[in-house]
Design a protein around this motif. Structure first.
Motif, PDB file in Angstrom:
ATOM      1  N   TYR A   1       0.841  -1.184   0.000  1.00 52.07           N
ATOM      2  CA  TYR A   1       0.000   0.000   0.000  1.00 52.07           C
ATOM      3  C   TYR A   1       0.879   1.237   0.000  1.00 52.07           C
ATOM      4  O   TYR A   1       2.026   1.215   0.444  1.00 52.07           O
ATOM      5  CB  TYR A   1      -0.976   0.018   1.175  1.00 52.07           C
ATOM      6  CG  TYR A   1      -0.319   0.091   2.534  1.00 52.07           C
ATOM      7  CD1 TYR A   1      -0.096   1.316   3.155  1.00 52.07           C
ATOM      8  CD2 TYR A   1       0.070  -1.068   3.196  1.00 52.07           C
ATOM      9  CE1 TYR A   1       0.512   1.384   4.398  1.00 52.07           C
ATOM     10  CE2 TYR A   1       0.663  -1.009   4.440  1.00 52.07           C
ATOM     11  CZ  TYR A   1       0.881   0.218   5.035  1.00 52.07           C
ATOM     12  OH  TYR A   1       1.479   0.283   6.261  1.00 52.07           O
TER      13      TYR A   1
ATOM     14  N   ASN B   1      -4.575   8.975   1.535  1.00 48.88           N
ATOM     15  CA  ASN B   1      -5.313   7.731   1.762  1.00 48.88           C
ATOM     16  C   ASN B   1      -4.501   6.543   1.260  1.00 48.88           C
ATOM     17  O   ASN B   1      -3.881   6.611   0.201  1.00 48.88           O
ATOM     18  CB  ASN B   1      -6.662   7.756   1.027  1.00 48.88           C
ATOM     19  CG  ASN B   1      -7.629   8.725   1.665  1.00 48.88           C
ATOM     20  OD1 ASN B   1      -7.750   8.790   2.879  1.00 48.88           O
ATOM     21  ND2 ASN B   1      -8.312   9.491   0.839  1.00 48.88           N
ATOM     22  N   ASP B   2      -4.529   5.442   2.011  1.00 48.88           N
ATOM     23  CA  ASP B   2      -3.857   4.217   1.591  1.00 48.88           C
ATOM     24  C   ASP B   2      -4.502   3.693   0.315  1.00 48.88           C
ATOM     25  O   ASP B   2      -5.727   3.677   0.188  1.00 48.88           O
ATOM     26  CB  ASP B   2      -3.980   3.123   2.654  1.00 48.88           C
ATOM     27  CG  ASP B   2      -3.206   3.415   3.916  1.00 48.88           C
ATOM     28  OD1 ASP B   2      -2.392   4.365   3.927  1.00 48.88           O
ATOM     29  OD2 ASP B   2      -3.401   2.674   4.896  1.00 48.88           O
ATOM     30  N   ARG B   3      -3.655   3.229  -0.611  1.00 43.73           N
ATOM     31  CA  ARG B   3      -4.109   2.588  -1.835  1.00 43.73           C
ATOM     32  C   ARG B   3      -3.283   1.331  -2.057  1.00 43.73           C
ATOM     33  O   ARG B   3      -2.052   1.365  -1.987  1.00 43.73           O
ATOM     34  CB  ARG B   3      -3.909   3.489  -3.052  1.00 43.73           C
ATOM     35  CG  ARG B   3      -4.817   4.689  -3.094  1.00 43.73           C
ATOM     36  CD  ARG B   3      -6.251   4.258  -3.400  1.00 43.73           C
ATOM     37  NE  ARG B   3      -7.112   5.382  -3.638  1.00 43.73           N
ATOM     38  CZ  ARG B   3      -7.875   5.949  -2.717  1.00 43.73           C
ATOM     39  NH1 ARG B   3      -7.860   5.504  -1.489  1.00 43.73           N
ATOM     40  NH2 ARG B   3      -8.658   6.954  -3.019  1.00 43.73           N
TER      41      ARG B   3
ATOM     42  N   ARG C   1     -10.156   3.640   1.038  1.00 42.06           N
ATOM     43  CA  ARG C   1      -8.783   3.177   1.243  1.00 42.06           C
ATOM     44  C   ARG C   1      -8.695   1.697   0.881  1.00 42.06           C
ATOM     45  O   ARG C   1      -9.701   0.991   0.853  1.00 42.06           O
ATOM     46  CB  ARG C   1      -8.360   3.385   2.699  1.00 42.06           C
ATOM     47  CG  ARG C   1      -8.288   4.851   3.077  1.00 42.06           C
ATOM     48  CD  ARG C   1      -7.829   5.032   4.518  1.00 42.06           C
ATOM     49  NE  ARG C   1      -8.796   4.556   5.476  1.00 42.06           N
ATOM     50  CZ  ARG C   1      -9.635   5.335   6.163  1.00 42.06           C
ATOM     51  NH1 ARG C   1      -9.645   6.624   5.987  1.00 42.06           N
ATOM     52  NH2 ARG C   1     -10.461   4.817   7.042  1.00 42.06           N
TER      53      ARG C   1
END
Length: 171
Positions: free
Chosen positions: A63, A70-72, A93
């Motif tokens: 991630y 935001n986490d992706r 996310r």
């Protein structure tokens, strides 16, 4: 910090922390033959963290922060770099954790502050939800079999509480 090792132990994926241990981690891949390689960031992001590696070490998943922080979930290859895998509908996310041996399938979870759903990602189908157990409201995938046909994880169900699950496309 190493988080994953490939099938024959010649490669590791993980994250290198800054001197003060802040959230500015950087995903890396280490190979016995090539040493440490930084995997980069998503556009506008400030951190990345690798959590899974394919059998031949050609694909790394994890991630990374996007431009909004935001986490992706990402999938990295030497030829294509870091690819943002997106989020499930209604989520903001996602994380990548498990990867099939050939790197074609990525699993983990997409989430908001209140909801989490296990997903399976493929290049042809994108990110698809694995759903929840009967009476459940959350799930998260942890690992995928080498051929990508079986996914395991954790889920919450009102009847069983927190429990493990095994998912297959057949049932």
């Amino acid at each position: 910090l190493g988080f994953a090792v490939n099938v024959d132990g010649t490669a590791i994926a993980g994250a290198s922390l800054s001197n003060n241990g802040s959230v500015n981690a950087r995903a890396f891949r280490w190979t016995k033959s090539g040493g440490i390689q930084a995997l980069g960031l998503l556009p506008g992001g400030s951190y990345s963290d690798a959590r899974g590696i394919s059998a031949d070490a050609s694909v790394v998943v994890g991630y990374a922060g996007d431009s909004s922080g935001n986490d992706r979930a990402f999938r990295w290859t030497g030829a294509g770099g870091m690819q943002n895998l997106g989020v499930l509908p209604g989520m903001n996310r996602s994380n990548g954790l498990g990867v099939s041996h050939d790197g074609s399938i990525v699993v983990c979870a997409s989430y908001t502050d209140l909801t989490i759903r296990a997903f399976r990602w493929t290049n042809s189908g994108g990110m698809t939800s694995l759903g929840v157990l009967p009476g459940g409201d959350s799930s998260g995938a942890i690992a995928v079999s080498g051929n990508g046909s079986v996914i395991i994880g954790s889920a919450y169900s009102s009847t069983a509480g927190q429990t493990s699950f095994r998912w297959t496309s057949a049932g």
